[in-house]
Design a protein around this motif. Structure first.
Motif, short mmCIF file in Angstrom:
data_model
loop_
_atom_site.label_atom_id
_atom_site.label_comp_id
_atom_site.label_asym_id
_atom_site.label_seq_id
_atom_site.Cartn_x
_atom_site.Cartn_y
_atom_site.Cartn_z
N ALA A 166 38.29 16.22 2.65
CA ALA A 166 37.04 16.99 2.75
C ALA A 166 36.30 17.05 1.41
N LEU A 167 37.07 17.08 0.30
CA LEU A 167 36.42 17.04 -1.01
C LEU A 167 35.55 15.80 -1.13
N TYR A 168 36.07 14.70 -0.56
CA TYR A 168 35.40 13.41 -0.72
C TYR A 168 34.39 13.14 0.40
N GLY A 169 34.10 14.19 1.19
CA GLY A 169 33.05 14.10 2.19
C GLY A 169 33.54 13.84 3.60
N GLY A 170 34.85 13.67 3.80
CA GLY A 170 35.38 13.39 5.13
C GLY A 170 35.26 14.60 6.04
N ARG A 171 35.05 14.32 7.31
CA ARG A 171 34.90 15.40 8.29
C ARG A 171 36.25 16.06 8.55
N PRO A 172 36.36 17.36 8.30
CA PRO A 172 37.68 17.99 8.43
C PRO A 172 38.08 18.29 9.87
N VAL A 173 37.12 18.54 10.75
CA VAL A 173 37.46 18.98 12.11
C VAL A 173 36.92 17.97 13.12
N ASN A 174 37.81 17.38 13.91
CA ASN A 174 37.39 16.40 14.91
C ASN A 174 36.47 17.05 15.93
N GLY A 175 35.43 16.35 16.30
CA GLY A 175 34.56 16.83 17.36
C GLY A 175 33.56 17.89 16.92
N ALA A 176 33.55 18.24 15.64
CA ALA A 176 32.59 19.24 15.14
C ALA A 176 31.69 18.58 14.10
N ALA A 177 30.56 19.20 13.82
CA ALA A 177 29.67 18.66 12.78
C ALA A 177 30.39 18.71 11.44
N ASN A 178 30.07 17.76 10.57
CA ASN A 178 30.72 17.71 9.26
C ASN A 178 29.98 18.61 8.28
N PRO A 179 30.64 19.68 7.80
CA PRO A 179 29.95 20.57 6.85
C PRO A 179 29.93 20.03 5.42
N MET A 180 30.67 18.93 5.17
CA MET A 180 30.80 18.45 3.79
C MET A 180 29.63 17.55 3.42
N LYS A 181 29.31 17.53 2.13
CA LYS A 181 28.27 16.62 1.65
C LYS A 181 28.84 15.21 1.48
N THR A 182 28.00 14.22 1.68
CA THR A 182 28.42 12.83 1.49
C THR A 182 28.66 12.55 0.01
N VAL A 183 29.84 12.04 -0.30
CA VAL A 183 30.19 11.72 -1.69
C VAL A 183 30.14 10.21 -1.91
N VAL A 184 30.54 9.45 -0.90
CA VAL A 184 30.71 8.01 -1.05
C VAL A 184 29.66 7.26 -0.24
N THR A 185 28.94 6.37 -0.90
CA THR A 185 28.00 5.51 -0.19
C THR A 185 28.37 4.06 -0.49
N ALA A 186 28.58 3.29 0.54
CA ALA A 186 28.90 1.87 0.38
C ALA A 186 27.69 1.04 0.80
N GLU A 187 27.31 0.10 -0.05
CA GLU A 187 26.20 -0.80 0.29
C GLU A 187 26.69 -2.23 0.07
N ALA A 188 26.19 -3.13 0.88
CA ALA A 188 26.54 -4.54 0.70
C ALA A 188 25.26 -5.37 0.78
N ARG A 189 25.26 -6.50 0.12
CA ARG A 189 24.09 -7.37 0.19
C ARG A 189 23.97 -7.98 1.58
N VAL A 190 22.76 -7.97 2.12
CA VAL A 190 22.47 -8.77 3.31
C VAL A 190 22.09 -10.15 2.78
N MET A 191 22.88 -11.16 3.10
CA MET A 191 22.67 -12.46 2.49
C MET A 191 21.42 -13.14 3.05
N GLN A 192 21.22 -12.98 4.35
CA GLN A 192 20.11 -13.68 4.98
C GLN A 192 19.89 -13.09 6.37
N VAL A 193 18.65 -13.03 6.80
CA VAL A 193 18.34 -12.60 8.17
C VAL A 193 17.67 -13.76 8.88
N ARG A 194 18.16 -14.15 10.02
CA ARG A 194 17.62 -15.32 10.72
C ARG A 194 17.24 -14.96 12.15
#
Ligand SMILES: *Cc1c(COP(=O)(O)O)cnc(C)c1O
Length: 271
Positions: free
Chosen positions: A236-264
């Motif tokens: 939960a410290l790291y933003g994970g949802r602590p309670v299944n099926g309920a809204a997540n009260p934690m703030k987002t800590v981790v954002t993952a982004e990846a390059r989109v190489m090409q769109v066709r």
């Protein structure tokens, strides 16, 4: 080669240069601190420890631990003694518990030297810590882990009570914390949590005057009976949802982004 521009690494970023990286992981340390404060409000009057095992769930314990300390966290849990030694260099005053216990008599001196508190979870752990002396009068502080239904680590309730009665006479080691771990706390209606609570409360009778800790992230959001003196959130410290099926009260800590190489554009049926 002489016509090429020099390539100067960007000192602001760790790891691969962002111009070369295939992806980017951003850790929001302000959100981490906000999550600690939210958990502190949720758990009060219990204290909140920071679980920073596995390099703070991969986010980098060296970045995470000082932020938690500044937010008021004084107790930390790691899995391995090596993690504890690294954390000691960053946080000279913190209480550092090692969840995986003692790694045998050869490992015990490192716990003394770096003031690491082993979480003792087997009769072997107990006798090893009792036998260890870096100084005859040393108090040998530790936590006692009792298994109340997870079936992973810890003394049985019977072993824990027998230890408490014997140690009250010999005073060989100094338990600072009695703890257990919840198996299904993410599902708030799971009946095992209540059974674990009752088993834990029964064992606590034998450890009067010693702080108790039962709740992980999910357990911190169960009823207040689960909080005891100290809660031990990780995810939960790291933003994970602590309670299944309920809204997540934690703030987002981790954002993952990846390059989109090409769109066709492809026509239906094309390979
Ligand atoms: C990992 C761990 C925690 C933290 O659990 P989360 O579900 O990530 O909050 C707490 N206590 C023990 C014993 C653990 O092993």
């Amino acid at each position: 080669m002489s016509g090429w521009l020099p390539f100067e690494p960007d000192a602001l970023h760790e790891g691969a240069d962002p111009r070369l990286a295939g992806g980017r992981l951003t850790i929001d340390l302000a959100a981490l601190a906000a999550n600690y404060r939210l958990l502190a409000r949720q758990a009060a009057p219990a204290a909140v420890a920071g679980v920073v095992k596995a390099d703070a769930y991969g986010l980098g314990a060296g970045h995470v631990a000082p932020v938690l300390w500044d937010a008021g966290c004084r107790t930390f849990f790691v899995a391995l003694p090596e993690e504890g030694i690294a954390l000691r260099a960053i946080l000279p005053e913190a209480d550092i518990f090692v969840l995986n216990g003692l790694f045998g008599p050869e490992a015990a001196p490192a716990y003394g030297e770096y003031r690491l508190l082993p979480v003792l979870g087997s009769p072997t752990d107990l006798s090893c810590w009792e036998a260890f002396g870096w100084d005859d009068d040393a108090p040998r502080p530790c936590a006692i882990h009792v298994d109340t239904g997870m079936n992973r680590l810890g003394l049985t309730p019977e072993e824990a009570v027998a230890f408490a009665e014997e140690n009250a006479l010999t005073g060989a080691i100094t338990p600072r914390l009695l703890m257990s771990h919840l198996a299904c706390a993410g599902d708030p209606d799971h009946p095992l949590s209540r059974r674990q609570l009752e088993s834990f409360q029964a064992v606590r009778q034998a450890f009067s005057g010693i702080d108790s800790s039962l709740a992980n992230s999910s357990g911190t959001f169960l009823c207040a009976d689960f909080a005891f003196d100290l809660v031990r959130p990780g995810i939960a410290l790291y933003g994970g949802r602590p309670v299944n099926g309920a809204a997540n009260p934690m703030k987002t800590v981790v954002t993952a982004e990846a390059r989109v190489m090409q769109v066709r554009q492809a026509k239906a049926g094309e390979r």
